[in-house]
Design an enzyme around this catalytic site. Sequence first.
Site, PDB file in Angstrom:
ATOM      1  N   GLU A  79      -8.172  -4.767   5.084  1.00 38.81           N
ATOM      2  CA  GLU A  79      -8.050  -4.517   3.644  1.00 38.81           C
ATOM      3  C   GLU A  79      -6.900  -5.333   3.048  1.00 38.81           C
ATOM      4  O   GLU A  79      -6.997  -5.810   1.921  1.00 38.81           O
ATOM      5  CB  GLU A  79      -7.835  -3.021   3.405  1.00 38.81           C
ATOM      6  CG  GLU A  79      -9.084  -2.223   3.740  1.00 38.81           C
ATOM      7  CD  GLU A  79      -8.829  -0.729   3.909  1.00 38.81           C
ATOM      8  OE1 GLU A  79      -8.436  -0.326   5.017  1.00 38.81           O
ATOM      9  OE2 GLU A  79      -9.028   0.020   2.945  1.00 38.81           O
ATOM     10  N   ARG A 124     -11.110  16.709   6.628  1.00 36.85           N
ATOM     11  CA  ARG A 124     -11.846  16.982   5.372  1.00 36.85           C
ATOM     12  C   ARG A 124     -13.261  17.435   5.680  1.00 36.85           C
ATOM     13  O   ARG A 124     -13.918  16.885   6.576  1.00 36.85           O
ATOM     14  CB  ARG A 124     -11.906  15.718   4.512  1.00 36.85           C
ATOM     15  CG  ARG A 124     -10.567  15.277   3.998  1.00 36.85           C
ATOM     16  CD  ARG A 124     -10.665  13.965   3.256  1.00 36.85           C
ATOM     17  NE  ARG A 124      -9.648  13.035   3.731  1.00 36.85           N
ATOM     18  CZ  ARG A 124      -9.608  11.741   3.442  1.00 36.85           C
ATOM     19  NH1 ARG A 124     -10.542  11.202   2.667  1.00 36.85           N
ATOM     20  NH2 ARG A 124      -8.659  10.983   3.911  1.00 36.85           N
ATOM     21  N   ASN A 169       0.871  -1.177   0.000  1.00 36.65           N
ATOM     22  CA  ASN A 169       0.000   0.000   0.000  1.00 36.65           C
ATOM     23  C   ASN A 169       0.908   1.227   0.000  1.00 36.65           C
ATOM     24  O   ASN A 169       1.470   1.593   1.030  1.00 36.65           O
ATOM     25  CB  ASN A 169      -0.880  -0.041   1.264  1.00 36.65           C
ATOM     26  CG  ASN A 169      -1.838   1.131   1.343  1.00 36.65           C
ATOM     27  OD1 ASN A 169      -1.780   2.052   0.531  1.00 36.65           O
ATOM     28  ND2 ASN A 169      -2.711   1.101   2.324  1.00 36.65           N
ATOM     29  N   ARG A 186      -2.465  -2.084  -3.563  1.00 38.48           N
ATOM     30  CA  ARG A 186      -3.650  -1.237  -3.435  1.00 38.48           C
ATOM     31  C   ARG A 186      -3.505  -0.094  -4.427  1.00 38.48           C
ATOM     32  O   ARG A 186      -2.486   0.596  -4.458  1.00 38.48           O
ATOM     33  CB  ARG A 186      -3.718  -0.665  -2.022  1.00 38.48           C
ATOM     34  CG  ARG A 186      -4.845   0.312  -1.894  1.00 38.48           C
ATOM     35  CD  ARG A 186      -4.767   1.081  -0.611  1.00 38.48           C
ATOM     36  NE  ARG A 186      -5.868   2.007  -0.540  1.00 38.48           N
ATOM     37  CZ  ARG A 186      -5.838   3.146   0.100  1.00 38.48           C
ATOM     38  NH1 ARG A 186      -4.754   3.521   0.733  1.00 38.48           N
ATOM     39  NH2 ARG A 186      -6.883   3.931   0.135  1.00 38.48           N
ATOM     40  N   HIS A 219     -12.529   3.378  -0.353  1.00 37.49           N
ATOM     41  CA  HIS A 219     -12.577   2.379   0.740  1.00 37.49           C
ATOM     42  C   HIS A 219     -13.299   1.102   0.296  1.00 37.49           C
ATOM     43  O   HIS A 219     -13.829   0.370   1.134  1.00 37.49           O
ATOM     44  CB  HIS A 219     -13.370   2.907   1.970  1.00 37.49           C
ATOM     45  CG  HIS A 219     -12.675   3.955   2.761  1.00 37.49           C
ATOM     46  ND1 HIS A 219     -13.356   5.011   3.326  1.00 37.49           N
ATOM     47  CD2 HIS A 219     -11.378   4.111   3.117  1.00 37.49           C
ATOM     48  CE1 HIS A 219     -12.510   5.778   3.991  1.00 37.49           C
ATOM     49  NE2 HIS A 219     -11.302   5.264   3.880  1.00 37.49           N
TER      50      HIS A 219
END
Length: 397
Positions: free
Chosen positions: A383, A239, A6, A88, A178
Amino acid sequence: MILVINAGSSSLKYQLIDMKKESVLAKGLCERIGLTGNISHKTDKGVTEYETPFPTHMEAFQELVKLLTTGDLAVISSMEEISAVGHRVVQGAELYNSSVLVSDDVLSALETCSELAPLHNPANIMAIRACMEVFDPSVPQVAVFDTAFHQSIPKHAYLYSLPYELYEKYKIRRYGFHGTSHRYVSDRLAQLMDCPLSKMKVVTCHLGNGSSITAIDGGKSVDTSMGFTPLAGITMGTRCGSIDPSVVTYLMEKEGLTPKQMDDLMNKKSGYAGVSGVSSDQRDLMQAAGEGNKRAKLALDIQQYQLRKYIGSYAAAMGGLDAVVFTGGIGENSPETREAACKGLEFMGITLDRAANAACRGVEALITAPGSKVQTWVIPTNEELLIARDTKEVAGL
Ligand code: ADP
């Protein structure tokens, strides 16, 4: 053995997974790539961390391969034991609705997606290229996309109401992110409930520094809160989430901001950090709110209100709800957030078991009472494992 990568622009996380037992043999993080370089590496035998120069992702790879194969913390005797590498990749746009074996054509296609994810895709591509040089060409490299799971979202849910030509010209639409996490927890939910996903309507809440909520009907993502970029949806650590788009042009004019400055404001200075003025971190917010800080409390109130709103609206969009899942750092570890998110949703059939919820931190657990029409679960995400499983399948191992 599958290596999962990743990569970010200056960092690279890795896990070596033994697929026979689906167990993690080693994991680590290379940081400050392009700057000084730092690696931390962990196995059952211990942990090591040291500085070493990483001019590019390539040197980071060489170092992690050295740690995996030599010295006290080695877990394999040679790289030949690694049968495939899973990467990823953040943005696969409309090109990929599932994971794919990397070829030169795929790499070129990914370059075209970079425009849509300029902060993420170039780093992912750089890591894939570096890996292809370090590994024998016979070792399959597989790309697993954050966006792929959401490619099933119907057009009326992904299209923004802008002039249609802009969608055709720039591919501006909701993509969602996601995806590997939403897919992992929904697959796991089906196992835990012993009920096929094809028969369920589920809302999955991935709540971390970045957060997204997904409506999954019959095992397919039918809507998700993030959009064209991971800035949209619910308020996050730094965010702003979805706001009236007019605020953007208004603020740029009033404050004389460039597009880059406006982007920074919305991505890095907003969210819980911006509202509270305290921190982007949920634990800091909870502590400050507990000590009477009103803006920290307000940030948490916003978070909890939006969670209820999303769960309710997705239940309405799907015409029903069988289960809710909480995951991500906040979803897995904050009983307070989960309780507040479910508060008032008894009318929809969510009856929380307050004791079970309060006792659950970072483990799989059912947190609704027996007889609750909608089951609510905490399921820690994984993940990397999903990337490894996809890699195994796509590589035909
Ligand atoms: P990322 O999106 O970077 O992967 P994580 O999924 O690790 O982030 O989530 C990080 C968030 O989880 C932070 O806001 C952190 O405060 C929160 N978190 C971690 N542990 C706890 C806890 N015990 N209680 C409340 N929040 C927690």
